[in-house]
Design a protein around this motif. Sequence first.
Motif, short mmCIF file in Angstrom:
data_model
loop_
_atom_site.label_atom_id
_atom_site.label_comp_id
_atom_site.label_asym_id
_atom_site.label_seq_id
_atom_site.Cartn_x
_atom_site.Cartn_y
_atom_site.Cartn_z
N VAL A 14 0.83 -1.21 0.00
CA VAL A 14 0.00 0.00 0.00
C VAL A 14 0.86 1.26 0.00
CG1 VAL A 14 -1.77 1.29 1.27
CG2 VAL A 14 -1.95 -1.19 1.07
N HIS A 15 1.95 1.24 0.79
CA HIS A 15 2.85 2.41 0.86
C HIS A 15 3.50 2.63 -0.51
CE1 HIS A 15 5.32 5.48 2.58
NE2 HIS A 15 5.28 5.03 3.82
N SER A 16 3.95 1.56 -1.16
CA SER A 16 4.59 1.66 -2.48
C SER A 16 3.61 2.20 -3.52
CB SER A 16 5.13 0.30 -2.93
OG SER A 16 6.11 -0.15 -2.04
N GLU A 17 2.37 1.70 -3.50
CA GLU A 17 1.35 2.18 -4.44
C GLU A 17 1.08 3.67 -4.21
OE1 GLU A 17 -2.03 -0.36 -3.75
OE2 GLU A 17 -1.08 -2.09 -4.73
N HIS A 18 1.01 4.08 -2.94
CA HIS A 18 0.81 5.49 -2.59
C HIS A 18 1.94 6.34 -3.15
CE1 HIS A 18 1.97 8.85 0.07
NE2 HIS A 18 0.70 9.17 -0.02
N ASN A 19 3.19 5.91 -2.91
CA ASN A 19 4.35 6.69 -3.36
C ASN A 19 4.37 6.78 -4.89
OD1 ASN A 19 4.87 6.62 -0.64
ND2 ASN A 19 7.00 6.00 -0.86
N TYR A 36 10.43 12.71 -1.77
CA TYR A 36 11.60 12.21 -1.03
C TYR A 36 11.20 11.78 0.38
CZ TYR A 36 14.87 14.04 -4.59
OH TYR A 36 15.57 14.28 -5.76
N LYS A 37 10.35 12.58 1.05
CA LYS A 37 9.91 12.24 2.40
C LYS A 37 9.12 10.94 2.42
CE LYS A 37 9.66 17.02 3.83
NZ LYS A 37 8.78 18.17 3.81
N PHE A 38 8.22 10.78 1.44
CA PHE A 38 7.42 9.55 1.36
C PHE A 38 8.33 8.34 1.12
CE2 PHE A 38 3.50 12.05 -0.35
CZ PHE A 38 3.17 12.43 0.95
N LYS A 43 11.33 3.55 3.19
CA LYS A 43 12.64 2.94 3.41
C LYS A 43 12.85 2.64 4.90
CE LYS A 43 17.53 4.18 2.91
NZ LYS A 43 17.92 5.09 3.98
N TYR A 44 12.50 3.59 5.77
CA TYR A 44 12.66 3.39 7.22
C TYR A 44 11.76 2.27 7.73
CZ TYR A 44 15.46 7.68 7.76
OH TYR A 44 16.45 8.64 7.71
N LEU A 45 10.53 2.20 7.23
CA LEU A 45 9.62 1.13 7.64
C LEU A 45 10.18 -0.23 7.23
CD1 LEU A 45 6.06 2.59 6.99
CD2 LEU A 45 6.78 1.44 9.08
N LYS A 46 10.70 -0.31 6.01
CA LYS A 46 11.29 -1.57 5.53
C LYS A 46 12.49 -1.97 6.39
CE LYS A 46 10.23 -1.46 0.55
NZ LYS A 46 10.84 -1.19 -0.77
N GLU A 47 13.36 -0.99 6.68
CA GLU A 47 14.54 -1.26 7.51
C GLU A 47 14.13 -1.72 8.91
OE1 GLU A 47 16.90 2.32 7.49
OE2 GLU A 47 17.45 2.09 5.38
N PHE A 48 13.11 -1.06 9.48
CA PHE A 48 12.61 -1.42 10.81
C PHE A 48 12.11 -2.86 10.82
CE2 PHE A 48 8.53 -1.84 13.16
CZ PHE A 48 9.05 -1.92 14.44
N MET A 49 11.27 -3.21 9.83
CA MET A 49 10.72 -4.57 9.80
C MET A 49 11.81 -5.61 9.59
SD MET A 49 7.02 -4.20 7.90
CE MET A 49 7.64 -3.39 6.44
N ASP A 50 12.78 -5.28 8.74
CA ASP A 50 13.88 -6.20 8.46
C ASP A 50 14.74 -6.42 9.71
OD1 ASP A 50 15.40 -7.85 6.67
OD2 ASP A 50 16.91 -6.27 6.58
N LYS A 51 15.09 -5.32 10.36
CA LYS A 51 16.01 -5.40 11.51
C LYS A 51 15.33 -5.87 12.80
CE LYS A 51 19.73 -2.98 13.71
NZ LYS A 51 20.27 -1.80 14.27
N LEU A 53 11.96 -7.08 13.16
CA LEU A 53 10.96 -8.17 13.09
C LEU A 53 11.43 -9.31 12.19
CD1 LEU A 53 7.85 -5.86 12.54
CD2 LEU A 53 8.77 -6.65 14.71
N ASP A 54 12.58 -9.13 11.55
CA ASP A 54 13.13 -10.12 10.63
C ASP A 54 12.13 -10.53 9.55
OD1 ASP A 54 15.24 -11.66 9.70
OD2 ASP A 54 14.57 -13.45 10.78
N ARG A 55 11.50 -9.49 8.96
CA ARG A 55 10.57 -9.74 7.85
C ARG A 55 10.61 -8.58 6.87
NH1 ARG A 55 4.98 -10.85 10.40
NH2 ARG A 55 4.49 -10.99 8.21
N LYS A 56 10.19 -8.84 5.64
CA LYS A 56 10.25 -7.84 4.57
C LYS A 56 8.97 -7.00 4.49
CE LYS A 56 14.26 -9.19 3.00
NZ LYS A 56 15.33 -8.55 3.75
N ASP A 57 7.88 -7.52 5.00
CA ASP A 57 6.58 -6.85 4.89
C ASP A 57 5.67 -7.39 5.98
OD1 ASP A 57 4.57 -5.22 3.90
OD2 ASP A 57 4.56 -6.08 1.89
#
Length: 160
Positions: A14-19, A36-38, A43-51, A53-57
């Motif tokens: 949903v975030h990618s579609e919005h951007n 750029y902000k979006f 990018k920060y949400l993806k990094e947070f989930m990866d680091k 929660l150990d997941r991509k989405d």
Amino acid sequence: NHKDEEDGKTLVEVHSEHNERCRQLLNIEYAQSTIYKFDASLKYLKEFMDKELDRKDIPLKNINEDFIRKYELYLKTEKGCANNSAIKHLKIFKKIIRIALLNDWLHKDPFASIKFRQDEVHVEFLTMNELQTLINKEISIKRLSQIRDVFVFCSFTGLV
């Protein structure tokens, strides 16, 4: 798609579609700086989930207040965001959640009990002496000299 029926839409989807929609409206409804902000927020949400929660989405339905609070902590600690910067990213995240709610992809607002408290920012203005020092400063680099001239012009006219 079988995944969609099982878990519904995901946050990154949903975030990618919005951007992407915003990118199509560049210079029509959105400035490049907003895009750029979006993109940075995604990018920060993806990094947070990866680091963390150990997941991509994550399916939208799995986002709750705890997820949001952990993301806020991540922004302030791991990304070094000051309170107002963290809130800027959280507000973009909330916008994505509002889109999901309006489209019935999500039925409960995980932001419902979260209130944003921005810190008051005190802007210091240059004194006339400081401005005069800037005006009198010899700058050999043409580009920087022009930036200084525009800054001084804006200081006297109130244009921002």
